[in-house]
Each structure stands twice: as C-alpha cells, then as structure tokens.
Design a protein around this motif. Structure first.
Motif, PDB file in Angstrom:
ATOM      1  N   LEU A 147     -10.982  43.223  -6.643  1.00 21.37           N
ATOM      2  CA  LEU A 147      -9.627  43.693  -6.936  1.00 21.37           C
ATOM      3  C   LEU A 147      -8.639  43.216  -5.878  1.00 21.37           C
ATOM      4  N   THR A 148      -9.058  43.287  -4.618  1.00 22.91           N
ATOM      5  CA  THR A 148      -8.139  42.817  -3.566  1.00 22.91           C
ATOM      6  C   THR A 148      -7.925  41.310  -3.709  1.00 22.91           C
ATOM      7  N   LEU A 149      -8.975  40.620  -4.117  1.00 23.45           N
ATOM      8  CA  LEU A 149      -8.821  39.183  -4.337  1.00 23.45           C
ATOM      9  C   LEU A 149      -7.838  38.909  -5.462  1.00 23.45           C
ATOM     10  N   LEU A 150      -7.922  39.737  -6.508  1.00 27.34           N
ATOM     11  CA  LEU A 150      -6.993  39.577  -7.625  1.00 27.34           C
ATOM     12  C   LEU A 150      -5.555  39.707  -7.119  1.00 27.34           C
ATOM     13  N   GLU A 151      -5.349  40.682  -6.212  1.00 26.40           N
ATOM     14  CA  GLU A 151      -4.010  40.842  -5.630  1.00 26.40           C
ATOM     15  C   GLU A 151      -3.589  39.578  -4.874  1.00 26.40           C
ATOM     16  N   GLU A 152      -4.557  39.010  -4.180  1.00 27.76           N
ATOM     17  CA  GLU A 152      -4.277  37.794  -3.417  1.00 27.76           C
ATOM     18  C   GLU A 152      -3.864  36.655  -4.347  1.00 27.76           C
ATOM     19  N   VAL A 153      -4.592  36.546  -5.459  1.00 27.66           N
ATOM     20  CA  VAL A 153      -4.281  35.483  -6.432  1.00 27.66           C
ATOM     21  C   VAL A 153      -2.864  35.656  -6.948  1.00 27.66           C
ATOM     22  N   LYS A 154      -2.509  36.903  -7.219  1.00 28.77           N
ATOM     23  CA  LYS A 154      -1.196  37.174  -7.805  1.00 28.77           C
ATOM     24  C   LYS A 154      -0.067  36.662  -6.927  1.00 28.77           C
ATOM     25  N   LYS A 155      -0.322  36.632  -5.619  1.00 27.91           N
ATOM     26  CA  LYS A 155       0.728  36.177  -4.718  1.00 27.91           C
ATOM     27  C   LYS A 155       1.047  34.701  -4.915  1.00 27.91           C
ATOM     28  N   ILE A 156       0.034  33.907  -5.288  1.00 27.96           N
ATOM     29  CA  ILE A 156       0.309  32.478  -5.395  1.00 27.96           C
ATOM     30  C   ILE A 156       0.384  31.961  -6.824  1.00 27.96           C
ATOM     31  N   GLN A 178       4.931  26.416  -0.503  1.00 28.59           N
ATOM     32  CA  GLN A 178       3.716  27.048  -0.996  1.00 28.59           C
ATOM     33  C   GLN A 178       3.043  26.164  -2.056  1.00 28.59           C
ATOM     34  N   ALA A 179       3.880  25.612  -2.928  1.00 25.97           N
ATOM     35  CA  ALA A 179       3.332  24.724  -3.952  1.00 25.97           C
ATOM     36  C   ALA A 179       2.647  23.534  -3.288  1.00 25.97           C
ATOM     37  N   ARG A 180       3.262  23.048  -2.234  1.00 26.34           N
ATOM     38  CA  ARG A 180       2.676  21.912  -1.529  1.00 26.34           C
ATOM     39  C   ARG A 180       1.302  22.288  -0.960  1.00 26.34           C
ATOM     40  N   GLU A 181       1.210  23.513  -0.493  1.00 30.17           N
ATOM     41  CA  GLU A 181      -0.075  23.961   0.050  1.00 30.17           C
ATOM     42  C   GLU A 181      -1.122  24.061  -1.049  1.00 30.17           C
ATOM     43  N   ILE A 182      -0.705  24.605  -2.191  1.00 29.06           N
ATOM     44  CA  ILE A 182      -1.657  24.721  -3.303  1.00 29.06           C
ATOM     45  C   ILE A 182      -2.162  23.341  -3.695  1.00 29.06           C
ATOM     46  N   LEU A 183      -1.243  22.396  -3.733  1.00 28.22           N
ATOM     47  CA  LEU A 183      -1.631  21.042  -4.103  1.00 28.22           C
ATOM     48  C   LEU A 183      -2.618  20.470  -3.097  1.00 28.22           C
ATOM     49  N   ALA A 184      -2.374  20.751  -1.835  1.00 26.21           N
ATOM     50  CA  ALA A 184      -3.294  20.250  -0.812  1.00 26.21           C
ATOM     51  C   ALA A 184      -4.689  20.806  -1.054  1.00 26.21           C
ATOM     52  N   MET A 185      -4.739  22.100  -1.424  1.00 24.06           N
ATOM     53  CA  MET A 185      -6.040  22.708  -1.689  1.00 24.06           C
ATOM     54  C   MET A 185      -6.693  22.103  -2.921  1.00 24.06           C
ATOM     55  N   TRP A 186      -5.906  21.862  -3.936  1.00 20.74           N
ATOM     56  CA  TRP A 186      -6.460  21.257  -5.153  1.00 20.74           C
ATOM     57  C   TRP A 186      -7.046  19.891  -4.845  1.00 20.74           C
ATOM     58  N   PHE A 223      -8.875  28.057   5.855  1.00 18.14           N
ATOM     59  CA  PHE A 223      -7.745  27.574   5.052  1.00 18.14           C
ATOM     60  C   PHE A 223      -6.728  28.687   4.881  1.00 18.14           C
ATOM     61  N   LYS A 224      -5.498  28.293   4.842  1.00 19.84           N
ATOM     62  CA  LYS A 224      -4.416  29.268   4.719  1.00 19.84           C
ATOM     63  C   LYS A 224      -4.452  29.966   3.368  1.00 19.84           C
ATOM     64  N   ILE A 225      -4.583  29.163   2.310  1.00 18.85           N
ATOM     65  CA  ILE A 225      -4.760  29.742   0.973  1.00 18.85           C
ATOM     66  C   ILE A 225      -5.932  29.037   0.318  1.00 18.85           C
ATOM     67  N   LEU A 226      -6.433  29.643  -0.733  1.00 18.97           N
ATOM     68  CA  LEU A 226      -7.486  28.998  -1.509  1.00 18.97           C
ATOM     69  C   LEU A 226      -6.903  28.567  -2.850  1.00 18.97           C
ATOM     70  N   GLU A 227      -7.656  27.767  -3.584  1.00 20.78           N
ATOM     71  CA  GLU A 227      -7.142  27.379  -4.898  1.00 20.78           C
ATOM     72  C   GLU A 227      -7.880  28.159  -5.982  1.00 20.78           C
ATOM     73  N   SER A 228      -7.435  27.982  -7.215  1.00 19.00           N
ATOM     74  CA  SER A 228      -7.900  28.862  -8.283  1.00 19.00           C
ATOM     75  C   SER A 228      -9.404  28.777  -8.526  1.00 19.00           C
TER      76      SER A 228
END
Lengths: 468, 414
Positions: free
Chosen positions: A116-125, B85-93, A91-96
């Motif tokens: 910590l690196t994951l925290l940085e990743e979270v901050k991006k989204i 990006q928001a659309r991607e987050i929603l897809a993941m959710w 997956f391109k990004i993960l969710e919370s």
C-alpha cells in the motif's frame, strides 16, 4: 537461450560460462531471463549477482529488476524487501516495471501493507495501473480489511481505470456471509456498474454472485440458472424483463447524436451531400412513419447464388405480409436494369414498399439509421451489418451504450435457410439484455466462456435471483 | 544491452556532459559515483578468489558503496519541476532497457508529458529512440567514409591530377542550373499539377511533417525530370503549420523555389472542367493520362485511415475524381491503396512521359502487390469465378450428402 545452472557457481565458473557464451556482452541479461523462465533457485541468481557485483562494483538496474521478478515468482518476501531497499538507496525513483513487481510480490505476503505504501509512492510519479490496484485490493480483502478495499476500488474508478472482473469477483467472494448493510450496498453498486457499462460476468463470476446472494444472513435469496423466453419472461419467477425501449429523453438524445456524429460527422460530404440528405429528409417526412426500414443492398446479398433483386424481392414480400409500411434503401445503380437488377422485379417491389435510391457513392447506412429513428420507437430495421463503424463515430461511451441498446431492440437480422425459398428473420429482442433489478429480484445475464469475442453477441443465459 | 561495466562507462560518458550542460547537479546521477567505486572494489577482491561462496555478498557491495554517499544524497531534497521528474523517469526506463532515447530535448520532453495515454507515451519514446539510433548509425557511416577518403588521398595524391585532365567534368551547380532552366520553362509552358494543402486540420503534427517530407521529395523528383510539371501548392495559408514546416525544410531556397504557392483554391486558379481530383476513394478509375487536364493530389498523410476525406473535398466543389488503376494492373497484396506524395509524383511524371501504365506503376512499393497482371482483369475474374463455383458446388454437394447421411442415421435410431 541458455540453461541456467542448477547450483550456485563460483566466480571463475561464471567467467568460464560467460566466455563460452556467444555474445558475452548480454550474458548476464540472457542468463537472468532464462532463470526466470526455468524458475531457478534464488541462490543461483544470487551467486551470479555476487559475481557481477564483485567484478563490476555495481549491478545494473535491469539486472536487479530481473532478479526481483524471480523473487516475486517464488514469493521470497525478505529478498523482495532487500532488493527494494537497495534500489531505494541506489536510485532516486524507480520505474513502473519494478513497482509492478514489488506491489505484486508484497501484496501476496504478510507484509502486504507495504504494498500500500508503495502504491502511494507510485501515485506521486504516475497513475498506477489497474493491476497495481488489483493486487492491493486483493491483499486487503484477504485480510478482511473491506473498508480499505472499497476505498481503493473507488479510487481506481475515480482515476478512470476499468476494474477487472477478477477484482469484482474477489469482492463477492470475500463478502460472502457478511451481514453489513454498507457492504451490501457496495456490492449492489458493483452490479449496477455492470449494468451501466453493459458488462456481462462470466460463469465463475456469476457463481460467486449467486453464492453471495444466497449467503446473506436473513436475506432469503435464491438463485436459479435459466434461459429467458423470447417474450422476455423469466421462466423461474415469471417476471417480465425490462423492455429494450429507450426513454423519451434517451431516444431524442440518440437521434440528435446520430445526426450530428454519424451523418454530419467531420464532413457531411464524406457520406452524402447536403442536397441529397435534404432530399432524403423531405422524402421521409412526407411518408412517415415507417414500420420497418430495409437496407436493400445488404439484404440482396443474402443468397450469393441467386439474383440480387430476387433476394430483395423475397425479403420484401416476406416482411410485407405482416407489417405495415416498409421503406427500402438502395442506390441508384439498382435501377439500371442489369443482370442482377431486373427492371420488372424492381417495379413489382416498388408497389409493396417505398424506395429511396441514394447516389452510388453515398453511404446508405446513415440513411437507414436516420429513417428508423425518425419513424419512432416502434420502427425496426433490417440489415446483417453490425453497424460497428457507425457506433465508432459516436464520441462518448454512454451514447455508444445507448446505441447498442437501441440496436439490440430494433435490429432484425435475417438468416438464409439451408433449403427452400424461405428467409428466416431473427426478430429484435424484446427485452433488454443487461443486469437488472426490481429490488426483490435480480436478473443477470452471463457469458458461458470467459472471453467471448464479439461485442454484438449478447448472452442467452441468465441468473435469476429472487427473494423468497 | 551491455554488461554492467560497459554500460556504466557509457552512462558516464553520455549523461555527464549533458548534465553539466543543463546545469543539473551531479548527484542526480548516482551511477557516476559507482564508477570510481568500482575501481577500488576490483582491487580488493582480486586477491581472494577461492574463498567460500557468500551469496549475499552483492548486497554488501551495493550497500557499502552507498554508505559513503549518504551524506551527499540526504542534502538533496529540493522540489523538482514536472519536466525534471519526467526526465528522471525516462532515465530509469532507459536503465530498465526500454526503448528510450539517450538524449531528449526539453521540447520533446514536453511533448512526451502531453501525450494523452500511456501507450501514446511509449510510442513517442520509441519513435525518438529509433530516430536517435538512425542518426548515430548515419554518423558512424559518415565518419568511416571520411576516414576512407582521407586514406585514399594519402595513398594516391598524384593519380588524381592526371585524371582531372583526361575527363570532362560536369559540376553539380551546372546540373542545378540545367534543372532550374527546365523547371522555369515548365512554369511558363508546362502542365500544372496541383497539391491541395487544405488538410492541416485532418492531420496530427507528425503526419504533417511526414507530408512535408514527401512533398519535398516529390518536388525534387519533378525538378530532375526531363519534362517537369508546373507545381501549384494551393490553399497554402501564410503562417500555417504547413507553411512553417516547408520553410523549415527549404530555408532560404523557399523564396527561389520554382513552384507556385498560393493561398487561393485551385478552383479559383483553373477552370473547373479541367480539374481532376486524384483520390483512392474515387469510384472512377483513370484510364489514360490526359495532357490537357489538371490533376490535383491531396497532400495529406493519413495514418489513421480516414476514408473519404479527399473525396468529400472533391464532392463539395463538384469536381471530377479519379483513382489510379491499381487493381487493373497489379495483383494487390496488402496495404492501403493510398500512395505517398512522392510516389504519386513519380507515377504521374512517368505517365506524362511515356503513357505506359506498367512503367509508371513500378513506383508502387513492391511489398504492396505480388505481381503485375498480364491478362486482362475480366478474364482472370472469369477463371476465378469458375474455380469458385466448382469449389463451392462441390462443397455444397458434400454438405448435402453429409446431411442426408445424418438424417437417415437418426431415422434408424428411432
């Protein structure tokens, strides 16, 4: 729900289980949920994943997350990493939800730096949650990386996240015995954070604070648990606690905000009318200053089996004995000579105190606040109301804290005594119930239990820390 | 949730056309590739079912599928706008099983990113999700109905013919004409009913759309009534959000609607002494419906419980106020005393027709009250008081006894 199997199963066995399950479409999901609940061995979960992967050629994201939850629950670090790698590729990004699990799981392992690196990743989204920070900070303190921990702490404050008491306690626990001026400054800063936000530590947190103070090398700090006298004097060190008076500036600020936010609000007609408020203003200006302002209707309900005007009469005569000028606020219906409001008694009372009667549909609380604040700092008010709705009208939290402080210092609460005519008054606190210091001493109020429900209850127990 | 297989199929069918339509690149949706992959894997594994269990086999499967694709994904390193990006987050959710709508418009996405807090975002998504679900269900129902109708027509095409002759038909348009005639009459001779449209600032956009929906319902009820009101929409500013929402609902019909919409305030249109503002916060309780008065209903949906807003309006203008006698006739159970606009309309219409409170208050939602009150309230109150004093009196006696007992114990111990 279903009981997960104890041993890994073969594909056919899973198939059989799935067929016997009432709704096969959600079988895997339900099975994973119960695996998490029963804390099944990861091998069982793996065998199901393998089965799913082989029959579908893919594993849905939510199943991966559930498997991750199981791994985190059991501290399977290498599995957590594997799942992360797979997810990351897939997956391109993960969710919370996945990030929360990953950060929690990795921060408890020797691979905590990856958290910590994951925290940085979270901050991006998105903005990380305060528990994300909590995990990372705890991991950093566990590995004595205090500088990093404080950096993270300041970062979360900057993001308007409220740190849990747990995080603060971790700092005090892990800095025990360290002789570093910078660290001490940071921890004192945390105590001041408690002060500014009127947060009271609970008992175990208080112990951590005490132990930290006593462990400072060469600090010679000693802590004692105590109760503060009504006079505001600490029985241990005889230090007089800060009084609850506001500064000139704070007082003016609060008064203006009460008029603006509580009385005027969005629409002045909601609580009163401009004519009525103006009449009240001139009434108050002509008779200033009062010593005590009484919410007549509130007081009149103190004993339900007594006539309302008698209750009020008792309260007024009791307060009139010791204090100078009283103002009683009421509503016009009190003058109508009903069964609860006898005209003679009302007349009698009016000789002892000033009365102002508002319209029946107006809110007298707003008048109460105004009259008390106009009379000056010495003036107090009597009501059993917690005034929470009025506090809520104030728009920002510093003003709300100011309001609470003023309320603590100026509200007289009365209690009906079990027997007899006497009404007991709980006087306003003379001292301010908040973390405080003079440099050589610290006084920290604390809660006995972890969660005390009501914000208006202030703790009675204190930690006194002094330098020998 | 479905098993992964059906899930995949669903994603592939729902997301892909959407992606194509919005000009997105296909490799944004890695799941679409898994579909082709799954076919060959199935074939591979079907031949060896009885080998020893390899617990990490799933990892191989997941990674194996990926290696083929690496070349595709690597090239994909463009910057995305925040919306994408928001659309991607929603897809993941959505993949994670949260309540997220399948399709979301750019407008909704923008509203989503502008939500002030995490919980606001969650609530908004849930709202969209439920809306989508409802729409889908409605569509399925509609299709079924159509199917059934087609089938029944096929079965009995001749039966219809005979029936047409023996019954007299009233067409829908004829009904409309009759209704319109009555409302037109009401516009000349009818009793006015005012909706105060001055609450735009007090409401969130969603509350406002809800208010308009309620108003449209109410207008519909009025149109079908035997003796309709002459509806006045006062304080309705041209081009305001309220106005625009109404236009959205009625479209061309707005111009032909038999109501009076005006920018003026009701106090300018009617004599003040005739006006009564209906508000749940009023201290005065309505006893009877007066045919010579003009009632005002604040057209405001208030989800955040702002008490006294409409009472303040009436106070400012010095108008008489009244509240429905809900307490008097209903044993109130739970819920706020403020009713929706269409309920108010129904109640007022019934009152106007019959003057019967019991009949009118049937329109109060059943969940809000437990029963109608048969006895007069003051009698009930009396019995209630009696019970209370008996109870209290008893308890106090008990407390006193307990106290005396403890006290004597203490004395003995000393």
């Amino acid at each position: 729900s279903v009981q997960p199997p104890e041993k890994p199963l073969q594909a056919e066995e899973w198939n059989r289980l799935k067929k016997s399950f009432e709704s096969p479409a959600v079988f895997e999901e339900v099975m994973f949920n119960s695996m998490v609940r029963y804390n099944s061995p990861v091998d069982v979960a793996k065998s199901l994943l393998t089965h799913v992967a082989k029959s579908n050629g893919d594993i849905a994201y939510n199943l991966l997350v559930k498997y991750l939850a199981l791994c985190v629950q059991q501290g399977q670090t290498s599995e957590i990493r594997d799942v992360y790698n797979i997810m990351k590729m897939r997956f391109k990004i993960l969710e919370s939800g996945a990030y929360n699990l990953l950060i929690r799981g990795l921060s408890n392992s020797d691979q905590w730096r990856m958290a910590l690196t994951l925290l940085e990743e979270v901050k991006k989204i998105m903005i990380p949650s305060r528990t994300n920070y909590e995990s990372c900070i705890k991991a950093a303190t566990r590995h004595q990386e205090m500088k990093l921990a404080f950096e993270l702490y300041h970062e979360m404050l900057a993001k308007d996240l409220v740190p849990t008491l747990d995080v603060l306690q971790t700092f005090f626990d892990s800095c025990r015995g360290m002789k570093d001026a910078e660290l001490q400054k940071e921890l004192f800063g945390m105590l001041l954070y408690l002060r500014e936000n009127q947060i009271y530590p609970h008992k175990t947190f208080m112990r951590s604070i005490k132990l930290w103070f006593e462990s400072i090398p060469g600090g010679n700090w000693r802590g004692h648990l105590t109760n503060i006298k009504d006079s505001g004097q600490c029985p241990v060190c005889n230090h007089q606690l800060e009084d609850s008076d506001l500064t000139e500036e704070e007082y003016d600020n609060l008064r203006e905000r009460i008029i603006r936010d509580v009385i005027h609000g969005t629409d002045m007609f909601r609580k009163t009318t401009p004519e009525e408020f103006e009449a009240f203003q001139t009434f108050v200006e002509n008779r200033l200053p009062f010593d005590i302002v009484i919410d007549g209707l509130n007081v009149s309900h103190i004993k339900p089996r007594k006539m309302q005007c008698e209750n009020l009469f008792d309260a007024v005569s009791c307060l009139a004995k010791e204090n100078g000028r009283l103002l009683v606020l009421g509503r016009k219906h009190m003058l109508s000579n009903s069964s609860n409001w006898k005209r003679e008694i009302m007349k009698q009372m009016q000789s002892k105190a000033d009365f102002f009667f508002a319209e029946n549909i107006s809110e007298d609380d707003a008048f109460l606040l105004y009259a008390t604040l106009q009379s000056g700092k010495h003036c107090r008010f009597v009501t059993r109301d917690f005034l929470r709705d009025h506090k809520a009208c104030l728009s920002d939290s510093p003003t709300r804290h100011l309001f609470r402080k003023w309320q603590r210092g100026h509200q007289i609460v009365f209690l009906p005594s079990v027997e007899g005519k006497q009404i007991n008054f709980l006087p306003a606190l003379r001292y301010d119930c908040v973390v405080q210091t003079t440099g050589d001493t610290w006084h920290i109020p604390y809660k006995d239990i972890f969660e005390e429900k009501y914000s208006y209850q202030v703790p009675r127990k204190w930690l006194c820390i002094q330098k020998k | 949730m479905q098993s992964a297989n059906t899930f995949l199929r669903k994603i592939a069918s729902s997301v892909l056309p959407f992606a194509a339509q919005h000009g997105m690149r296909k490799d944004l949706f890695p799941l679409s590739r898994a579909l082709s992959l799954s076919l060959c894997l199935k074939q591979d594994n079907s031949c060896s079912p009885s080998e020893k269990l390899d617990l990490d086999a799933w990892k191989k499967v997941m990674k194996a599928g990926l290696q083929e694709e690496v070349s595709e994904t690597v090239s994909d390193s463009e910057e995305f706008s925040s919306l994408a990006q928001a659309r991607e987050i929603l897809a993941m959710w959505r993949l994670a099983g949260r309540s997220v709508p399948e399709n979301i418009t750019d407008e909704q996405l923008k509203a989503f990113t502008e939500c002030p807090s995490k919980s606001a975002k969650r609530k908004y998504l849930k709202f969209l999700y439920l809306k989508e679900l409802r729409k889908k269900k409605d569509k399925i129902k509609l299709d079924e109905k159509r199917q059934r109708r087609l089938e029944s027509q096929k079965e009995a095409p001749t039966a219809d013919e005979t029936r047409r002759d023996s019954f007299m038909y009233v067409q829908a348009s004829a009904m409309d004409r009759a209704y319109n005639w009555r409302v037109a009459q009401a516009m000349v001779f009818g009793q006015p009913l005012v909706f105060d449209m001055s609450y735009e600032e007090e409401m969130s956009p969603r509350e406002l759309t809800n208010a308009v929906t309620q108003l449209v319902y109410g207008e519909g009820c009025n149109r079908r009534a035997a003796d309709p009101f002459h509806i006045h929409l006062c304080n309705l500013r041209e081009g305001s959000l309220y106005h625009r929402e109404l236009l959205k609902h009625y479209r061309e019909a707005w111009g032909k609607l038999l109501v009076t919409a005006t920018e003026r305030c009701y106090t300018e249109v009617f004599p003040k002494h005739q006006l009564i503002y209906l508000t749940a916060d009023s201290p005065r309780v309505m006893k009877t419906f007066d045919h010579n008065k003009i009632y005002i209903v604040g057209s405001m949906v208030d989800k955040s419980i702002k008490t006294g807003v409409s009472l303040a309006r009436a106070k400012r203008l010095g108008l008489e106020t009244a509240a429905l006698p809900l307490e008097k006739y209903l044993l109130w159970n739970s819920g706020a005393k403020n009713l929706t606009l269409d309920q108010m309309m129904q109640i007022l219409l019934t009152l106007k027709d019959t003057g019967d409170w019991k009949k009118a208050l049937e329109f109060v939602p059943k969940r809000k009250y437990s029963s109608f009150i048969s006895k007069p309230v003051h009698e009930l109150q009396k019995t209630l008081n009696l019970i209370n004093t008996l109870k209290l009196g008893k308890r106090q006696e008990e407390v006193r006894k307990q106290h005396a007992k403890n006290y004597s114990k203490k004395l003995i111990q000393k």
